[in-house]
Motif scaffolding. Structure first.
Motif, mmCIF file in Angstrom:
data_model
loop_
_atom_site.group_PDB
_atom_site.id
_atom_site.type_symbol
_atom_site.label_atom_id
_atom_site.label_comp_id
_atom_site.label_asym_id
_atom_site.label_seq_id
_atom_site.Cartn_x
_atom_site.Cartn_y
_atom_site.Cartn_z
ATOM 1 N N GLU A 88 4.607 -1.251 8.439
ATOM 2 C CA GLU A 88 4.943 0.102 8.880
ATOM 3 C C GLU A 88 6.113 0.663 8.075
ATOM 4 N N GLY A 89 5.934 1.889 7.597
ATOM 5 C CA GLY A 89 7.003 2.572 6.892
ATOM 6 C C GLY A 89 7.156 2.203 5.438
ATOM 7 N N GLU A 90 6.276 1.360 4.891
ATOM 8 C CA GLU A 90 6.416 0.951 3.496
ATOM 9 C C GLU A 90 5.653 1.892 2.573
ATOM 10 N N GLN A 91 6.017 1.846 1.307
ATOM 11 C CA GLN A 91 5.329 2.604 0.276
ATOM 12 C C GLN A 91 4.101 1.821 -0.173
ATOM 13 N N VAL A 92 2.939 2.472 -0.181
ATOM 14 C CA VAL A 92 1.705 1.818 -0.603
ATOM 15 C C VAL A 92 1.183 2.506 -1.856
ATOM 16 N N LYS A 93 0.402 1.786 -2.634
ATOM 17 C CA LYS A 93 -0.190 2.309 -3.859
ATOM 18 C C LYS A 93 -1.611 2.793 -3.594
ATOM 19 N N LYS A 94 -2.090 3.628 -4.487
ATOM 20 C CA LYS A 94 -3.470 4.084 -4.375
ATOM 21 C C LYS A 94 -4.410 2.896 -4.522
ATOM 22 N N GLY A 95 -5.382 2.771 -3.615
ATOM 23 C CA GLY A 95 -6.334 1.664 -3.636
ATOM 24 C C GLY A 95 -5.863 0.417 -2.926
ATOM 25 N N GLN A 96 -4.627 0.408 -2.408
ATOM 26 C CA GLN A 96 -4.132 -0.778 -1.694
ATOM 27 C C GLN A 96 -4.862 -0.934 -0.366
ATOM 28 N N LEU A 97 -5.133 -2.182 0.011
ATOM 29 C CA LEU A 97 -5.827 -2.455 1.264
ATOM 30 C C LEU A 97 -4.972 -2.003 2.453
ATOM 31 N N ILE A 98 -5.581 -1.225 3.323
ATOM 32 C CA ILE A 98 -4.910 -0.759 4.531
ATOM 33 C C ILE A 98 -5.402 -1.520 5.752
ATOM 34 N N LEU A 176 -20.860 -1.889 3.598
ATOM 35 C CA LEU A 176 -19.960 -3.021 3.431
ATOM 36 C C LEU A 176 -18.598 -2.558 2.917
ATOM 37 N N ASP A 177 -18.605 -1.582 2.007
ATOM 38 C CA ASP A 177 -17.333 -1.059 1.499
ATOM 39 C C ASP A 177 -16.533 -0.377 2.613
ATOM 40 N N TYR A 178 -17.221 0.200 3.575
ATOM 41 C CA TYR A 178 -16.525 0.867 4.678
ATOM 42 C C TYR A 178 -15.717 -0.108 5.530
ATOM 43 N N THR A 179 -16.054 -1.392 5.469
ATOM 44 C CA THR A 179 -15.293 -2.371 6.246
ATOM 45 C C THR A 179 -13.943 -2.668 5.596
ATOM 46 N N ARG A 180 -13.769 -2.256 4.359
ATOM 47 C CA ARG A 180 -12.503 -2.456 3.648
ATOM 48 C C ARG A 180 -11.886 -1.072 3.407
ATOM 49 N N ILE A 181 -10.853 -0.737 4.163
ATOM 50 C CA ILE A 181 -10.246 0.592 4.124
ATOM 51 C C ILE A 181 -9.025 0.533 3.203
ATOM 52 N N VAL A 182 -8.985 1.411 2.188
ATOM 53 C CA VAL A 182 -7.908 1.400 1.204
ATOM 54 C C VAL A 182 -7.186 2.744 1.224
ATOM 55 N N ALA A 183 -5.980 2.766 0.627
ATOM 56 C CA ALA A 183 -5.177 3.989 0.570
ATOM 57 C C ALA A 183 -5.803 4.976 -0.409
ATOM 58 N N PRO A 184 -6.010 6.235 -0.009
ATOM 59 C CA PRO A 184 -6.614 7.211 -0.922
ATOM 60 C C PRO A 184 -5.650 7.714 -1.983
ATOM 61 N N PHE A 185 -4.344 7.530 -1.762
ATOM 62 C CA PHE A 185 -3.332 7.934 -2.733
ATOM 63 C C PHE A 185 -2.057 7.159 -2.434
ATOM 64 N N ALA A 186 -1.133 7.195 -3.389
ATOM 65 C CA ALA A 186 0.151 6.537 -3.175
ATOM 66 C C ALA A 186 0.971 7.336 -2.179
ATOM 67 N N GLY A 187 1.588 6.661 -1.259
ATOM 68 C CA GLY A 187 2.376 7.350 -0.241
ATOM 69 C C GLY A 187 3.068 6.365 0.681
ATOM 70 N N ARG A 188 3.668 6.918 1.719
ATOM 71 C CA ARG A 188 4.415 6.093 2.674
ATOM 72 C C ARG A 188 3.680 6.085 4.007
ATOM 73 N N THR A 189 3.548 4.887 4.569
ATOM 74 C CA THR A 189 2.849 4.746 5.836
ATOM 75 C C THR A 189 3.774 5.057 7.003
ATOM 76 N N GLY A 190 3.166 5.449 8.105
ATOM 77 C CA GLY A 190 3.912 5.636 9.338
ATOM 78 C C GLY A 190 3.717 4.446 10.261
ATOM 79 N N ALA A 191 3.845 4.688 11.550
ATOM 80 C CA ALA A 191 3.644 3.614 12.529
ATOM 81 C C ALA A 191 2.154 3.322 12.659
ATOM 82 N N ARG A 192 1.799 2.032 12.802
ATOM 83 C CA ARG A 192 0.397 1.688 12.996
ATOM 84 C C ARG A 192 -0.026 2.146 14.389
#
Length: 401
Positions: A88-98, A176-192
């Motif tokens: 929570e609250g970290e910076q994620v990269k585009k394509g990173q597993l969410i 099958l790809d829908y079961t793996r959710i990735v970040a659409p762009f680089a950004g900062r996450t909020g609370a899960r």
């Protein structure tokens, strides 16, 4: 007779003395008054010269910081949430597993689709070999034409079936790809918003987490719609510049403070005016690697529309408002003052830009005007002997426009 003369002398001499004293006394006030006029003390005031300088034309506004991109991450299929790939609250990269959902059912569907395609592809290959043989036999007139046409139809049918199988395989891969959710762009996450182990559904509106892109970042702000013509003129001037040059500059400041936090550029002028508030909505883009700006933050914004070259400026406190309009007290060479009518183009940062009424060599009174009148003599208070700062740094413009 002698007694009469003595009586006249006794009475007349005192009367003459009294009359002489009265005449002398009556003559004194006029002389004293004239002496008083000559000895009137000069009014002590602060004086500053008119300054000639280049002045940036800035339009103020109120803005709200917004993420450049913002996305609520949701599941596109139903399934159990197995794990999360972020803190929570970290910076994620585009394509990173969410998030990772249970994918066993989707893998089974893909395997089934691949098996069906393999079966149909084998049948198609066999039908094509039969077609080759039938074509050769038809040349030798060993079979009739109808048998050859039937085999050609069989090949075409199996080819279509294989194409349908390819589509089924692709659809299974997508699931099958829908079961793996990735970040659409680089950004900062909020609370899960969902913990692992819970069942998530595609119809859930809450989502898993919100990702905000904070570098770059955007600020939406408003200005009065009366300023549209001036903004449009500045946009045309920016278009005339080299494309490598930045567009209209925008400065952002903390609310109620004067220090500039960042400089960006204008990217949007809304295509309509908000008739309910009489304002025009604008949007600016800012680089924000140090996270100085944060989504939801209220800020002051200044739109830099250009620069007025060699402008005449005076402190705001020098400009007074009278019955005939705006005026300033100008100091003459003999240290007397005159009231000079002026036109103020605009006021900002404690200074007024004079459109008409002053010259570069003029000196104006900035403090103590309430004791002045046209023709009054003044004594200038030198800055080093002043008891307080000139009012120009404290007063607001009486003619802000």
């Amino acid at each position: 007779m002698s007694s009469v003369r003595r009586s006249l002398l006794v009475v007349g001499v005192p009367v003459l003395l009294v009359l002489g004293a009265m005449i002398w006394w009556l003559s004194q006030p006029k002389a004293k008054s004239q002496a008083g006029i000559v000895q009137v003390a000069a009014v002590r005031v602060h004086v500053q010269p008119v300054r000639v300088q280049d002045v940036a034309i800035r339009l103020p506004g109120l803005g709200i910081v917004q993420a450049w991109h913002s996305a609520t991450i949701r599941a596109r299929i139903d399934g159990q949430l197995q794990s999360l790939g972020f803190r929570e609250g970290e910076q994620v990269k585009k394509g990173q597993l969410i998030a990772q959902l249970d994918n066993r059912a989707q893998k089974a569907q893909l395997d089934l689709a691949l098996a069906q395609r393999s079966r149909d592809q084998a049948q198609l290959d066999n039908a094509r070999q039969d077609l080759k043989r039938y074509t050769e036999l038809a040349r030798q007139s060993a079979i009739n034409r109808q048998t050859l046409d039937t085999q050609r139809a069989q090949v075409a049918t199996l080819k279509a079936i294989v194409q349908a199988d390819d589509a089924q395989v692709q659809a299974a891969r997508v699931q099958l790809d829908y079961t793996r959710i990735v970040a659409p762009f680089a950004g900062r996450t909020g609370a899960r918003l969902v913990d692992p182990g819970n069942l998530v559904r595609a119809a859930d509106g809450q989502g898993l987490v919100v990702i905000n892109q904070t570098d770059p970042i955007a600020i939406n702000f408003t200005v009065p719609d009366t300023e549209y013509a001036q903004i449009q003129a500045a946009l045309k001037g920016a278009d005339a510049l080299d494309a490598a040059q930045p567009a209209i500059k925008v400065q952002v400041l903390p609310r109620g403070q004067s220090g500039v936090l960042k400089e960006g550029h204008l990217v949007l002028v809304d295509n309509q005016v908000d008739t309910s508030s009489g304002t025009l909505r604008l949007k600016a883009r800012f680089d924000n690697p140090d996270a100085v700006l944060w989504p939801g933050q209220a800020v002051d914004v200044r739109l830099v529309l250009g620069v007025r070259k060699h402008a005449l400026t005076v402190p705001d406190a020098a400009v007074q408002r009278g019955a005939q309009g705006l005026f300033v007290y100008v100091v003459s060479a003999d240290n007397t003052v005159r009231a000079q009518a002026v036109q103020v183009a605009f006021s900002q940062d404690g200074f007024s830009v004079i459109e008409q009424g002053l010259a570069a060599e003029d000196r104006v009174v900035t403090d103590g005007q309430y004791r002045l009148h046209p023709g009054a003599r003044i004594a200038e208070i030198q800055p080093e002997s002043a008891d307080h700062k000139p009012a120009a740094s404290q007063a607001t413009a009486p003619a802000a426009s």
